[in-house]
Design a protein around this motif. Structure first.
Motif, short mmCIF file in Angstrom:
data_model
loop_
_atom_site.label_atom_id
_atom_site.label_comp_id
_atom_site.label_asym_id
_atom_site.label_seq_id
_atom_site.Cartn_x
_atom_site.Cartn_y
_atom_site.Cartn_z
N ALA A 46 0.84 -1.36 0.07
CA ALA A 46 0.08 0.02 0.14
C ALA A 46 0.78 1.33 0.08
N ALA A 47 1.89 1.14 0.69
CA ALA A 47 2.87 2.27 0.72
C ALA A 47 3.49 2.48 -0.56
N TRP A 48 4.02 1.36 -1.31
CA TRP A 48 4.43 1.71 -2.60
C TRP A 48 3.38 2.48 -3.58
N ALA A 49 2.15 1.87 -3.52
CA ALA A 49 1.16 2.63 -4.32
C ALA A 49 0.92 3.86 -3.97
N ALA A 50 0.92 4.27 -2.63
CA ALA A 50 0.82 5.64 -2.09
C ALA A 50 1.85 6.68 -2.68
N VAL A 51 2.98 6.01 -2.52
CA VAL A 51 4.30 7.02 -3.04
C VAL A 51 3.80 7.37 -4.48
N LYS A 52 3.63 6.57 -5.22
CA LYS A 52 3.24 6.64 -6.66
C LYS A 52 2.13 7.56 -7.06
N ALA A 53 1.00 7.51 -6.05
CA ALA A 53 -0.06 8.29 -6.47
C ALA A 53 -0.15 9.71 -5.81
N HIS A 54 0.67 10.07 -4.58
CA HIS A 54 0.82 11.28 -3.78
C HIS A 54 2.09 11.94 -4.05
N GLY A 70 10.00 -2.15 5.57
CA GLY A 70 10.44 -0.88 5.14
C GLY A 70 12.06 -0.94 4.83
N ILE A 71 12.76 -1.78 4.85
CA ILE A 71 14.19 -1.80 4.27
C ILE A 71 13.99 -2.20 2.78
N GLU A 72 13.26 -2.96 2.70
CA GLU A 72 12.93 -3.32 0.85
C GLU A 72 12.34 -2.36 0.47
N LEU A 73 11.34 -1.79 1.03
CA LEU A 73 10.70 -0.37 0.38
C LEU A 73 11.66 0.52 -0.18
N CYS A 74 12.50 0.91 1.16
CA CYS A 74 13.48 1.89 0.52
C CYS A 74 14.44 1.55 -0.45
N ARG A 75 14.61 0.35 -0.42
CA ARG A 75 15.68 -0.30 -1.53
C ARG A 75 15.13 0.09 -2.79
N ARG A 76 13.97 -0.47 -3.04
CA ARG A 76 13.01 -0.54 -4.08
C ARG A 76 12.80 1.18 -4.64
N LEU A 77 12.69 2.03 -3.75
CA LEU A 77 12.48 3.40 -4.00
C LEU A 77 13.75 4.11 -4.72
N ARG A 78 14.92 3.91 -3.76
CA ARG A 78 16.26 4.19 -4.34
C ARG A 78 16.50 3.82 -5.56
N ALA A 79 16.28 2.65 -5.85
CA ALA A 79 16.75 1.80 -7.18
C ALA A 79 15.98 2.43 -8.31
N GLU A 80 14.83 3.11 -7.86
CA GLU A 80 14.07 3.69 -8.98
C GLU A 80 14.41 5.39 -9.18
#
Length: 243
Positions: A46-54, A70-80
């Protein structure tokens, strides 16, 4: 006491990612009273979708989340190449976890339980570093160029992607080339606070800066004291020398 008292104008939408409803509610309450818009998410997907939407101005990110932590979510965001400022929160006082979170591009780290007022203070400090006015627009040290208004760095034609905290560390050092700053001075100037954990955080962020800038970064370690950015080392980097 009103958590908003004495604080600045609203700074935008903050995404709170927290799977414990009571904690999320308290964080929302204090951030809203401090003038922020708040969106919440209870799991990593849900956080991943919220970052993209908002497109929030910052993320308050719990480490222990369902589905995607949270660690993996951060990793994915920084990778993008998404460098939205992130403040990690966790119930575990685990130094290795904290260092990993910072190495992946986190800007600050809070261990539960923490004061919600401290969360607001640290969030505003990160945002001030990201959006605050610059006294000089551009610093040039040999092949290193630091643009304080655009918050960008160029070194030998490359443009490394830095987190807000990494940029502010480099900019603070660059404003006084050759001057040695202690870890405590860097904590105070960049994080806006100083504690035992932040001393180690300075070392982690310096290591990340050196890795991103590559050989000849110009960042010098003064053993037992702290760090300095040497203009002559940066100039030597133009010819490929190590700094």
């Amino acid at each position: 006491m009103n958590p908003r008292a004495g604080l600045d104008a609203p700074a935008g939408l903050v995404l709170v990612v927290e799977d414990e409803p009571a904690i999320a509610a308290v964080e929302r309450l204090y951030l809203t009273k401090a003038g922020f818009g708040v969106e919440t998410a209870a799991d990593g997907r849900a956080a991943w979708a919220a970052v993209k939407a908002h497109r929030p101005v910052a993320i308050v990110l719990d480490v222990g989340l369902p589905q995607i932590d949270g660690i993996e979510l951060c990793r994915r965001l920084r990778a993008e190449d998404d460098w939205t400022p992130i403040i990690f929160v966790t119930a575990r006082d685990d130094e290795l976890e904290r260092l990993l979170a910072l190495e992946l591009g986190g800007d600050d780290y809070l261990t539960k339980p923490f004061s919600p007022r401290e969360l607001v203070t640290r969030l505003r400090a990160v945002l001030r570093r990201t959006n605050g006015p610059a006294t000089r627009s551009r610093i040039v040290l040999g092949p290193l160029e630091v643009d304080l208004e655009q918050r960008s760095v160029v070194l030998r034609g490359a443009r490394p992607a830095l987190t807000a905290t990494e940029f502010d560390l480099l900019a603070h050092l660059a404003r006084s080339p050759g001057r040695v700053f202690s870890r405590e001075q860097l904590q105070s100037a960049v994080w806006g606070h100083a504690d035992h954990a932040s001393g180690r955080s300075v070392d982690v962020h310096i290591a990340q800066l050196r890795a991103k800038l590559g050989p000849g970064s110009g960042i010098r370690t003064v053993r037992g004291v702290g760090y300095a950015l040497d203009e002559q080392d940066a100039e030597a980097a133009a010819t490929g020398s190590a700094g």
